[in-house]
Design a protein around this motif. Structure first.
Motif, mmCIF file in Angstrom:
data_model
loop_
_atom_site.group_PDB
_atom_site.id
_atom_site.type_symbol
_atom_site.label_atom_id
_atom_site.label_comp_id
_atom_site.label_asym_id
_atom_site.label_seq_id
_atom_site.Cartn_x
_atom_site.Cartn_y
_atom_site.Cartn_z
ATOM 1 N N ALA A 72 21.097 42.150 9.027
ATOM 2 C CA ALA A 72 21.483 43.728 8.760
ATOM 3 C C ALA A 72 22.873 43.724 9.058
ATOM 4 O O ALA A 72 23.352 44.746 8.505
ATOM 5 N N ALA A 73 23.216 43.105 10.367
ATOM 6 C CA ALA A 73 24.787 43.307 10.907
ATOM 7 C C ALA A 73 25.617 42.559 9.835
ATOM 8 O O ALA A 73 26.846 42.926 10.384
ATOM 9 N N PHE A 74 25.434 41.760 9.353
ATOM 10 C CA PHE A 74 26.460 40.812 8.616
ATOM 11 C C PHE A 74 26.165 40.841 7.119
ATOM 12 O O PHE A 74 24.990 40.406 6.683
ATOM 13 N N SER A 75 27.322 40.885 6.180
ATOM 14 C CA SER A 75 27.136 41.008 4.901
ATOM 15 C C SER A 75 26.887 39.520 4.225
ATOM 16 O O SER A 75 26.341 39.078 3.555
ATOM 17 N N ASP A 76 27.348 38.477 5.117
ATOM 18 C CA ASP A 76 27.422 37.039 4.835
ATOM 19 C C ASP A 76 26.126 36.508 5.606
ATOM 20 O O ASP A 76 26.267 36.391 6.864
ATOM 21 N N PRO A 77 25.305 36.141 5.130
ATOM 22 C CA PRO A 77 23.942 35.516 5.778
ATOM 23 C C PRO A 77 24.489 34.277 6.670
ATOM 24 O O PRO A 77 23.811 34.079 7.727
ATOM 25 N N ALA A 78 25.450 33.550 6.150
ATOM 26 C CA ALA A 78 25.788 32.496 7.247
ATOM 27 C C ALA A 78 26.571 33.068 8.413
ATOM 28 O O ALA A 78 26.270 32.214 9.496
ATOM 29 N N ASP A 79 27.050 34.049 8.500
ATOM 30 C CA ASP A 79 27.522 34.560 9.682
ATOM 31 C C ASP A 79 26.453 35.277 10.419
ATOM 32 O O ASP A 79 26.594 35.129 11.780
ATOM 33 N N ALA A 80 25.447 35.526 9.789
ATOM 34 C CA ALA A 80 24.244 36.041 10.774
ATOM 35 C C ALA A 80 23.555 34.744 11.288
ATOM 36 O O ALA A 80 23.122 34.968 12.531
ATOM 37 N N VAL A 81 23.688 33.516 10.663
ATOM 38 C CA VAL A 81 23.172 32.431 11.107
ATOM 39 C C VAL A 81 23.792 31.887 12.279
ATOM 40 O O VAL A 81 23.471 31.710 13.305
ATOM 41 N N ALA A 82 25.185 32.176 12.219
ATOM 42 C CA ALA A 82 26.246 31.767 13.058
ATOM 43 C C ALA A 82 25.880 32.664 14.567
ATOM 44 O O ALA A 82 25.922 32.099 15.631
ATOM 45 N N ALA A 83 25.707 33.970 14.215
ATOM 46 C CA ALA A 83 25.495 34.944 15.268
ATOM 47 C C ALA A 83 24.358 34.598 16.123
ATOM 48 O O ALA A 83 24.172 34.616 17.223
ATOM 49 N N MET A 84 23.379 34.008 15.425
ATOM 50 C CA MET A 84 21.902 33.725 16.036
ATOM 51 C C MET A 84 22.181 32.600 17.171
ATOM 52 O O MET A 84 21.670 32.354 18.235
ATOM 53 N N PHE A 85 22.773 31.395 16.528
ATOM 54 C CA PHE A 85 23.178 30.406 17.236
ATOM 55 C C PHE A 85 24.064 30.719 18.500
ATOM 56 O O PHE A 85 23.736 30.297 19.620
ATOM 57 N N LYS A 86 25.220 31.751 18.275
ATOM 58 C CA LYS A 86 26.017 32.036 19.523
ATOM 59 C C LYS A 86 25.288 32.999 20.390
ATOM 60 O O LYS A 86 25.535 32.721 21.457
ATOM 61 N N ALA A 87 24.314 33.753 19.893
ATOM 62 C CA ALA A 87 23.538 34.630 20.803
ATOM 63 C C ALA A 87 22.679 33.682 21.762
ATOM 64 O O ALA A 87 22.651 33.722 22.964
ATOM 65 N N GLU A 88 22.064 32.625 21.133
ATOM 66 C CA GLU A 88 21.254 31.688 21.718
ATOM 67 C C GLU A 88 22.126 30.881 22.876
ATOM 68 O O GLU A 88 21.747 30.584 24.052
ATOM 69 N N ALA A 89 23.076 30.307 22.395
ATOM 70 C CA ALA A 89 24.073 29.693 23.449
ATOM 71 C C ALA A 89 24.426 30.666 24.768
ATOM 72 O O ALA A 89 24.391 30.344 26.004
ATOM 73 N N LYS A 90 24.813 31.793 24.401
ATOM 74 C CA LYS A 90 24.936 32.700 25.352
ATOM 75 C C LYS A 90 23.892 32.872 26.479
ATOM 76 O O LYS A 90 24.064 32.852 27.489
ATOM 77 N N LEU A 91 22.699 33.209 26.033
ATOM 78 C CA LEU A 91 21.427 33.214 26.664
ATOM 79 C C LEU A 91 21.330 31.735 27.430
ATOM 80 O O LEU A 91 20.978 31.832 28.660
ATOM 81 N N LEU A 92 21.323 30.774 26.883
ATOM 82 C CA LEU A 92 21.146 29.663 27.623
ATOM 83 C C LEU A 92 22.362 29.466 28.778
ATOM 84 O O LEU A 92 21.935 29.208 29.946
ATOM 85 N N SER A 93 23.621 29.704 28.555
ATOM 86 C CA SER A 93 24.650 29.670 29.472
ATOM 87 C C SER A 93 24.387 30.520 30.549
ATOM 88 O O SER A 93 24.429 30.270 31.800
#
Length: 191
Positions: A72-93
Protein backbone atom coordinates in the motif's frame (compact mmCIF):
# COMPACT_ATOMS: atom_id res chain seq x y z
CA UNK A 1 -8.82 -11.11 23.15
CA UNK A 2 -7.69 -11.07 26.75
CA UNK A 3 -4.49 -9.25 27.63
CA UNK A 4 -2.97 -12.41 29.10
CA UNK A 5 -3.73 -14.49 26.01
CA UNK A 6 -2.33 -11.74 23.77
CA UNK A 7 0.85 -11.57 25.86
CA UNK A 8 1.28 -15.34 25.59
CA UNK A 9 0.92 -15.22 21.79
CA UNK A 10 3.27 -12.25 21.38
CA UNK A 11 5.85 -13.78 23.71
CA UNK A 12 5.51 -17.14 21.97
CA UNK A 13 6.21 -15.50 18.63
CA UNK A 14 9.28 -13.73 20.01
CA UNK A 15 10.64 -16.91 21.59
CA UNK A 16 9.94 -19.01 18.47
CA UNK A 17 11.84 -16.41 16.43
CA UNK A 18 14.93 -16.65 18.59
CA UNK A 19 15.00 -20.20 19.93
CA UNK A 20 12.48 -22.19 17.91
CA UNK A 21 9.46 -24.19 18.97
CA UNK A 22 11.37 -27.09 20.51
CA UNK A 23 13.66 -24.75 22.44
CA UNK A 24 10.74 -22.87 23.99
CA UNK A 25 9.39 -24.26 27.23
CA UNK A 26 5.91 -23.46 28.49
CA UNK A 27 7.18 -22.35 31.91
CA UNK A 28 9.63 -19.95 30.27
CA UNK A 29 6.91 -18.62 27.99
CA UNK A 30 4.47 -18.03 30.87
CA UNK A 31 7.18 -16.37 32.94
CA UNK A 32 8.35 -14.07 30.13
CA UNK A 33 4.74 -13.19 29.26
CA UNK A 34 4.16 -12.30 32.90
CA UNK A 35 1.25 -14.73 32.88
CA UNK A 36 0.13 -17.12 35.60
CA UNK A 37 1.06 -20.73 34.86
CA UNK A 38 -2.61 -21.72 35.09
CA UNK A 39 -3.47 -19.36 32.23
CA UNK A 40 -1.42 -21.48 29.85
CA UNK A 41 -3.87 -24.36 29.98
CA UNK A 42 -6.86 -22.08 30.44
CA UNK A 43 -6.23 -20.46 27.05
CA UNK A 44 -4.55 -23.43 25.39
CA UNK A 45 -6.14 -26.61 26.79
CA UNK A 46 -4.50 -28.58 23.96
CA UNK A 47 -1.10 -27.79 25.45
CA UNK A 48 2.01 -26.75 23.61
CA UNK A 49 0.78 -27.95 20.20
CA UNK A 50 -2.33 -25.79 20.39
CA UNK A 51 -0.29 -22.85 21.67
CA UNK A 52 2.21 -23.35 18.85
CA UNK A 53 -0.50 -23.46 16.19
CA UNK A 54 -2.11 -20.31 17.57
CA UNK A 55 1.22 -18.48 17.80
CA UNK A 56 1.83 -19.40 14.15
CA UNK A 57 -1.61 -18.08 13.13
CA UNK A 58 -1.10 -14.92 15.17
CA UNK A 59 2.31 -14.28 13.57
CA UNK A 60 0.96 -15.08 10.11
CA UNK A 61 -1.77 -12.47 10.40
CA UNK A 62 0.58 -9.87 11.83
CA UNK A 63 3.13 -10.29 9.06
CA UNK A 64 0.46 -10.46 6.34
CA UNK A 65 -0.72 -7.04 7.55
CA UNK A 66 2.87 -5.72 7.34
CA UNK A 67 3.25 -7.13 3.81
CA UNK A 68 -0.03 -5.52 2.73
CA UNK A 69 1.10 -2.25 4.30
CA UNK A 70 4.33 -2.35 2.26
CA UNK A 71 2.38 -2.81 -0.98
CA UNK A 72 0.00 0.00 0.00
CA UNK A 73 2.93 2.34 0.69
CA UNK A 74 4.58 1.96 -2.73
CA UNK A 75 3.05 2.49 -6.15
CA UNK A 76 5.65 0.16 -7.67
CA UNK A 77 5.29 -3.39 -6.29
CA UNK A 78 9.02 -3.97 -6.84
CA UNK A 79 9.71 -1.16 -4.38
CA UNK A 80 7.40 -2.87 -1.87
CA UNK A 81 9.36 -6.11 -2.29
CA UNK A 82 12.62 -4.20 -1.82
CA UNK A 83 11.19 -2.65 1.37
CA UNK A 84 10.29 -6.10 2.70
CA UNK A 85 13.87 -7.30 2.25
CA UNK A 86 15.28 -4.09 3.73
CA UNK A 87 13.01 -4.31 6.78
CA UNK A 88 14.02 -7.92 7.37
CA UNK A 89 17.72 -7.03 7.03
CA UNK A 90 17.23 -4.30 9.65
CA UNK A 91 15.42 -6.69 12.00
CA UNK A 92 18.19 -9.27 11.65
CA UNK A 93 20.95 -6.74 12.20
CA UNK A 94 19.27 -5.07 15.18
CA UNK A 95 18.70 -8.44 16.85
CA UNK A 96 22.30 -9.50 16.25
CA UNK A 97 20.90 -12.22 13.95
CA UNK A 98 18.83 -13.85 16.68
CA UNK A 99 15.43 -12.96 15.20
CA UNK A 100 14.49 -15.25 12.39
CA UNK A 101 11.08 -16.07 11.00
CA UNK A 102 8.87 -17.66 13.67
CA UNK A 103 7.01 -19.72 11.05
CA UNK A 104 10.23 -21.02 9.52
CA UNK A 105 11.51 -21.91 12.99
CA UNK A 106 8.43 -23.98 13.77
CA UNK A 107 8.50 -25.56 10.30
CA UNK A 108 12.13 -26.61 10.67
CA UNK A 109 11.57 -27.87 14.22
CA UNK A 110 8.47 -30.01 13.93
CA UNK A 111 6.64 -29.88 10.59
CA UNK A 112 7.67 -33.41 9.73
CA UNK A 113 6.50 -34.81 13.07
CA UNK A 114 3.52 -32.73 14.26
CA UNK A 115 0.75 -32.51 11.66
CA UNK A 116 -1.22 -29.76 13.44
CA UNK A 117 1.81 -27.49 13.37
CA UNK A 118 2.74 -28.41 9.80
CA UNK A 119 -0.75 -27.41 8.71
CA UNK A 120 -0.56 -24.11 10.60
CA UNK A 121 2.81 -23.32 9.04
CA UNK A 122 1.57 -24.19 5.53
CA UNK A 123 -1.46 -21.94 6.05
CA UNK A 124 0.79 -19.11 7.26
CA UNK A 125 3.05 -19.32 4.22
CA UNK A 126 -0.01 -19.55 1.95
CA UNK A 127 -1.42 -16.38 3.53
CA UNK A 128 1.84 -14.54 2.93
CA UNK A 129 2.03 -15.75 -0.67
CA UNK A 130 -1.58 -14.67 -1.26
CA UNK A 131 -0.85 -11.26 0.28
CA UNK A 132 2.26 -10.74 -1.85
CA UNK A 133 0.38 -12.01 -4.93
CA UNK A 134 -2.41 -9.46 -4.33
CA UNK A 135 0.20 -6.71 -4.24
CA UNK A 136 1.86 -7.95 -7.41
CA UNK A 137 -1.48 -8.60 -9.10
CA UNK A 138 -2.55 -4.98 -8.62
CA UNK A 139 -0.46 -4.23 -11.70
CA UNK A 140 -2.62 -6.49 -13.86
CA UNK A 141 -0.33 -9.51 -13.63
CA UNK A 142 -2.52 -12.62 -14.07
CA UNK A 143 -3.26 -14.27 -10.71
CA UNK A 144 -1.46 -17.53 -11.55
CA UNK A 145 1.69 -15.60 -12.47
CA UNK A 146 1.31 -13.36 -9.41
CA UNK A 147 1.11 -16.43 -7.14
CA UNK A 148 4.16 -18.01 -8.77
CA UNK A 149 6.14 -14.79 -8.46
CA UNK A 150 4.96 -14.30 -4.86
CA UNK A 151 6.11 -17.82 -3.98
CA UNK A 152 9.52 -17.02 -5.47
CA UNK A 153 9.72 -13.76 -3.48
CA UNK A 154 8.81 -15.45 -0.20
CA UNK A 155 11.07 -18.46 -0.79
CA UNK A 156 13.97 -16.14 -1.56
CA UNK A 157 13.30 -14.01 1.51
CA UNK A 158 13.02 -17.01 3.84
CA UNK A 159 16.18 -18.59 2.44
CA UNK A 160 18.07 -15.32 2.74
CA UNK A 161 17.00 -14.95 6.38
CA UNK A 162 18.37 -18.40 7.12
CA UNK A 163 21.68 -17.64 5.40
CA UNK A 164 21.98 -14.32 7.25
CA UNK A 165 21.53 -16.04 10.59
CA UNK A 166 24.12 -18.69 9.67
CA UNK A 167 26.64 -16.12 8.44
CA UNK A 168 25.87 -13.46 11.06
CA UNK A 169 25.67 -10.95 8.24
CA UNK A 170 23.03 -9.10 6.17
CA UNK A 171 25.02 -9.69 2.98
CA UNK A 172 22.94 -12.72 1.88
CA UNK A 173 19.66 -10.83 2.15
CA UNK A 174 21.08 -7.76 0.41
CA UNK A 175 22.44 -9.87 -2.47
CA UNK A 176 19.22 -11.83 -2.78
CA UNK A 177 17.13 -8.66 -2.76
CA UNK A 178 18.97 -7.32 -5.81
CA UNK A 179 17.97 -10.29 -7.94
CA UNK A 180 14.49 -10.70 -6.53
CA UNK A 181 13.63 -7.04 -7.12
CA UNK A 182 15.14 -7.23 -10.61
CA UNK A 183 13.04 -10.34 -11.35
CA UNK A 184 9.88 -8.66 -10.06
CA UNK A 185 10.52 -5.55 -12.20
CA UNK A 186 11.23 -7.65 -15.29
CA UNK A 187 8.20 -9.89 -14.77
CA UNK A 188 5.85 -6.97 -14.23
CA UNK A 189 7.07 -5.30 -17.45
CA UNK A 190 6.46 -8.40 -19.56
CA UNK A 191 3.41 -8.26 -21.85
Amino acid sequence: MSDTRERLLVTGERLFRTQGYSGTGLKQLAQEADAPWSSMYHFFPGGKQQLGAEVVRHAAERYAALIAKAFAAFSDPADAVAAMFKAEAKLLSESKFRNGCPIAAVTLDVASTVEELRESCAEAFDLWIETIARGLGATGLPSTDACTLASYVLSSLEGAILLCRAENSVVPIERTAVFVVQTVRTTLRMP
